[in-house]
Design a protein around this motif. Sequence first.
Motif, PDB file in Angstrom:
ATOM      1  N   SER A  36       0.121  -1.459  -0.081  1.00 41.23           N
ATOM      2  CA  SER A  36       0.020   0.087  -0.003  1.00 41.23           C
ATOM      3  C   SER A  36       0.724   1.245   0.068  1.00 41.23           C
ATOM      4  O   SER A  36       1.225   2.743  -0.512  1.00 41.23           O
ATOM      5  CB  SER A  36      -0.932   0.217   1.508  1.00 41.23           C
ATOM      6  N   ALA A  37       1.693   1.277   0.678  1.00 40.83           N
ATOM      7  CA  ALA A  37       2.990   2.416   0.589  1.00 40.83           C
ATOM      8  C   ALA A  37       4.010   2.549  -0.614  1.00 40.83           C
ATOM      9  O   ALA A  37       4.510   3.101  -0.040  1.00 40.83           O
ATOM     10  CB  ALA A  37       4.187   2.403   1.622  1.00 40.83           C
ATOM     11  N   LYS A  38       3.429   1.904  -1.823  1.00 40.31           N
ATOM     12  CA  LYS A  38       4.307   2.239  -3.037  1.00 40.31           C
ATOM     13  C   LYS A  38       4.673   3.210  -3.090  1.00 40.31           C
ATOM     14  O   LYS A  38       3.217   4.295  -3.158  1.00 40.31           O
ATOM     15  CB  LYS A  38       3.562   1.190  -3.647  1.00 40.31           C
ATOM     16  N   PRO A  39       5.750   3.679  -3.001  1.00 39.56           N
ATOM     17  CA  PRO A  39       6.228   5.446  -3.475  1.00 39.56           C
ATOM     18  C   PRO A  39       5.685   5.129  -4.755  1.00 39.56           C
ATOM     19  O   PRO A  39       5.905   4.711  -5.763  1.00 39.56           O
ATOM     20  CB  PRO A  39       7.740   5.506  -3.130  1.00 39.56           C
ATOM     21  N   GLY A  40       5.664   6.641  -5.264  1.00 43.03           N
ATOM     22  CA  GLY A  40       5.855   7.488  -6.597  1.00 43.03           C
ATOM     23  C   GLY A  40       4.833   8.252  -7.061  1.00 43.03           C
ATOM     24  O   GLY A  40       4.384   8.804  -8.052  1.00 43.03           O
ATOM     25  N   SER A  41       3.827   8.252  -5.999  1.00 45.01           N
ATOM     26  CA  SER A  41       2.875   8.678  -5.921  1.00 45.01           C
ATOM     27  C   SER A  41       2.476   9.717  -4.657  1.00 45.01           C
ATOM     28  O   SER A  41       1.135   9.234  -3.981  1.00 45.01           O
ATOM     29  CB  SER A  41       1.963   7.994  -6.622  1.00 45.01           C
ATOM     30  N   SER A  42       3.275  10.323  -3.983  1.00 40.51           N
ATOM     31  CA  SER A  42       3.036  11.095  -3.207  1.00 40.51           C
ATOM     32  C   SER A  42       1.642  12.044  -2.587  1.00 40.51           C
ATOM     33  O   SER A  42       1.833  12.382  -3.617  1.00 40.51           O
ATOM     34  CB  SER A  42       4.205  11.175  -2.314  1.00 40.51           C
ATOM     35  N   GLY A  43       0.755  11.561  -2.303  1.00 41.99           N
ATOM     36  CA  GLY A  43      -0.285  12.786  -1.742  1.00 41.99           C
ATOM     37  C   GLY A  43       0.279  14.201  -1.004  1.00 41.99           C
ATOM     38  O   GLY A  43       1.388  13.939  -0.432  1.00 41.99           O
ATOM     39  N   GLU A  71      13.561  11.038  -1.684  1.00 39.86           N
ATOM     40  CA  GLU A  71      13.385  12.013  -1.160  1.00 39.86           C
ATOM     41  C   GLU A  71      12.472  13.189  -2.083  1.00 39.86           C
ATOM     42  O   GLU A  71      11.674  13.898  -2.012  1.00 39.86           O
ATOM     43  CB  GLU A  71      14.679  12.735  -0.863  1.00 39.86           C
ATOM     44  N   LYS A  72      13.041  12.877  -3.173  1.00 38.25           N
ATOM     45  CA  LYS A  72      12.160  13.300  -4.523  1.00 38.25           C
ATOM     46  C   LYS A  72      10.986  13.200  -4.578  1.00 38.25           C
ATOM     47  O   LYS A  72       9.915  13.779  -5.110  1.00 38.25           O
ATOM     48  CB  LYS A  72      12.938  13.164  -5.637  1.00 38.25           C
ATOM     49  N   GLU A  73      10.179  11.552  -4.641  1.00 37.14           N
ATOM     50  CA  GLU A  73       8.918  11.470  -4.776  1.00 37.14           C
ATOM     51  C   GLU A  73       8.136  11.928  -3.390  1.00 37.14           C
ATOM     52  O   GLU A  73       6.823  12.114  -3.664  1.00 37.14           O
ATOM     53  CB  GLU A  73       8.705  10.328  -5.097  1.00 37.14           C
ATOM     54  N   HIS A  74       9.170  11.814  -2.573  1.00 35.72           N
ATOM     55  CA  HIS A  74       7.894  11.647  -0.967  1.00 35.72           C
ATOM     56  C   HIS A  74       8.509  13.393  -0.819  1.00 35.72           C
ATOM     57  O   HIS A  74       9.180  13.548   0.403  1.00 35.72           O
ATOM     58  CB  HIS A  74       7.991  11.101  -0.304  1.00 35.72           C
ATOM     59  N   PRO A  75       8.428  14.832  -1.106  1.00 40.46           N
ATOM     60  CA  PRO A  75       8.591  16.393  -0.409  1.00 40.46           C
ATOM     61  C   PRO A  75       8.732  16.014   1.035  1.00 40.46           C
ATOM     62  O   PRO A  75       7.316  15.724   1.164  1.00 40.46           O
ATOM     63  CB  PRO A  75       7.975  16.763  -1.256  1.00 40.46           C
ATOM     64  N   GLY A  76       9.690  16.313   1.517  1.00 37.60           N
ATOM     65  CA  GLY A  76       8.686  16.690   3.000  1.00 37.60           C
ATOM     66  C   GLY A  76       9.783  15.443   3.532  1.00 37.60           C
ATOM     67  O   GLY A  76      10.346  15.522   4.979  1.00 37.60           O
ATOM     68  N   ALA A 249       7.107   2.935   3.539  1.00 34.99           N
ATOM     69  CA  ALA A 249       7.843   3.274   1.974  1.00 34.99           C
ATOM     70  C   ALA A 249       8.971   2.995   1.566  1.00 34.99           C
ATOM     71  O   ALA A 249       8.721   2.720   0.047  1.00 34.99           O
ATOM     72  CB  ALA A 249       6.614   4.845   1.823  1.00 34.99           C
ATOM     73  N   PHE A 250       9.812   3.380   1.890  1.00 38.94           N
ATOM     74  CA  PHE A 250      11.033   3.627   1.434  1.00 38.94           C
ATOM     75  C   PHE A 250      11.700   1.301   1.151  1.00 38.94           C
ATOM     76  O   PHE A 250      12.080   1.392   0.018  1.00 38.94           O
ATOM     77  CB  PHE A 250      11.955   3.672   2.737  1.00 38.94           C
ATOM     78  N   ILE A 251      11.237   0.308   2.383  1.00 33.25           N
ATOM     79  CA  ILE A 251      11.266  -1.067   2.228  1.00 33.25           C
ATOM     80  C   ILE A 251      10.742  -1.144   1.277  1.00 33.25           C
ATOM     81  O   ILE A 251      10.863  -1.596  -0.030  1.00 33.25           O
ATOM     82  CB  ILE A 251      11.082  -1.685   2.904  1.00 33.25           C
ATOM     83  N   ALA A 252       9.389  -0.461   0.773  1.00 33.11           N
ATOM     84  CA  ALA A 252       8.434  -0.992  -0.530  1.00 33.11           C
ATOM     85  C   ALA A 252       9.188  -0.480  -1.767  1.00 33.11           C
ATOM     86  O   ALA A 252       9.575  -1.527  -2.900  1.00 33.11           O
ATOM     87  CB  ALA A 252       7.669  -0.483  -0.378  1.00 33.11           C
ATOM     88  N   LEU A 253      10.317   0.456  -1.899  1.00 29.67           N
ATOM     89  CA  LEU A 253      10.305   1.300  -2.987  1.00 29.67           C
ATOM     90  C   LEU A 253      11.981   0.304  -3.310  1.00 29.67           C
ATOM     91  O   LEU A 253      12.060   0.308  -4.462  1.00 29.67           O
ATOM     92  CB  LEU A 253      11.317   2.381  -2.786  1.00 29.67           C
ATOM     93  N   VAL A 254      12.455  -0.356  -2.395  1.00 29.24           N
ATOM     94  CA  VAL A 254      13.943  -1.137  -2.670  1.00 29.24           C
ATOM     95  C   VAL A 254      13.579  -2.505  -3.106  1.00 29.24           C
ATOM     96  O   VAL A 254      13.986  -2.685  -3.618  1.00 29.24           O
ATOM     97  CB  VAL A 254      13.742  -0.975  -1.401  1.00 29.24           C
TER      98      VAL A 254
END
Lengths: 271, 284
Positions: A36-43, A71-76, A249-254
């Motif tokens: 569920s925490a797949k990055p690439g589309s942070s609200g 960091e780029k995909e999830h600003p902040g 979310a980071f683990i999911a990205l990895v």
Amino acid sequence: MTRTVRRVRRPLQGAAVGAAALLALSACSPSGSDSSAKPGSSGPGALSGEVTVFAAASLKESLTTLGERFEKEHPGTEVTFSFGGSDSLAASITGGAPADVFASASTRTMKIVTAAGAASGTPSAFVRNRLEIATLPGNPHRVTSLRDLAAPDLKVVLCDKEVPCGAAAQKALDASRLNLTPVSYEQDVKAALTKVELKEADAALVYATDVRAAGDKVEGVEFPESADAVNDYPIALLKDAPNAEAARAFIALVRSAEGRKVLSGAGFLTP
Amino acid sequence: MRSSPTGGTRAAAGVLRGGPRRRRVRAGVPLPLLLPALIGLAFLIVPLAALLVRTPWHSLPEQLTSADVWQALRLSLFSATAATAVCLVIGVPLAWLLARVDFPGRGLVRALVTLPLVLPPVVGGVALLTALGRNGIVGQWLDSWFGITLPFTTAGVVIAEAFVAMPFLVISVEGTLRAADPRYEEAAATLGASRFTAFRRVTLPLIAPGIAAGAVLAWARALGEFGATITFAGNFPGRTQTMPLAVYLALQSDPEAAIALSLVLLAVSIAVLAGLRDRWVRAG
């Protein structure tokens, strides 16, 4: 609360990203909640804060790249790394270091963390690494096999037996019944590699990924015995993670297709 | 460090001598001083006490009788002593030069001499590799002319330790020299002694306590040296694996062994300080 929102919104935001995520996650994700925490589309405001990742020294280049993308995909968000020998990292974690994620270079070092009850869930391997011989550029000593390292005038450095790359080297040497006396047992894989980069040693047994990362400063020689000593790299969310959501979310990205691409580009094998 | 090297040296030498004697203050100790002082004391003592508390006493005899421990300890004692000897042979003349000869750029030279004090030891190790390594700017000639390579050898350990320890000796000796009255040397010169004879017969005996204090500081620093040693000389049992390296690597897999090894190092340090106590504490 924001979690549910994100879950719904994500597939709507980018169908292509979502499809890629599904493909990747169906292949390797260990649990549904991670997906569920797949990055690439942070609200907006979905994830924030610092994610502290303790990772094996050999993961330095690839995880740094992935950290920047995250960091780029999830600003902040901000991904902070501590790279080092897996054993000392495991010791810091069991000693209470405030980390979110632990990516180690061997199942043995991960077990130190799980045995202490510091990991959340069961960690599983995300990449594998095999050993390679690093020689001086141009391979002036004509090292072509593991056996060549036993030449008396050759200065070879190994990792110390206490760290994963040293344990793997010992396994490979044992499997080929080779008695090798190095000039030094280095404290981690990068230290061993550096000795060859600086031309202080003629050869070192390091990970294939480290040879790749060193570029033309060393030359890699593959050897068949490395198959006897392949290290699994497990990754785990830590139980006392200060920022568990972003860490997931980071683990999911990895573990995602994108992560795999970066990792295999660095020379890692996928499990 | 203090702003003036002499002040720092006096303080350093004072540590060993027990500090300058002053008249006792009779009034009560003010709380704003007492409290931080006690915290400071605890800060230094508690970690050492914790080491003792956590020592695996039941397995200690077994840990300490292992050949590896003695090998590392022997190497540590030998290399720290050899490094101190190197420091004495080249450090005392350097201190004399800084204290007694007025040459342009002396301030800069003094700053450079003290640089290894503030440099992270690992950086020192890298610097040594680039200078004295097989491929280093000096080391490549050592290798091609004499066939000498220093990394991965006990000589390399001694060099790494001397590199980080020498500033302690130089600063200590230079401070003592500056405090010593140059008129004794001048008197010797008027009586016909050459400058070298005056140094040997007058100055050296005069500054002997400062040299000894500096040597002890340098020896202690060399004994505990880790970063420059592992970077420059590597880690091989019996050849370059000193006690601090053994402690660090044992900590990776066997904390109990690391604690036992640390205890040995602590005991050696205490024994040396206690052995010198009579000499140095009373000298003040």
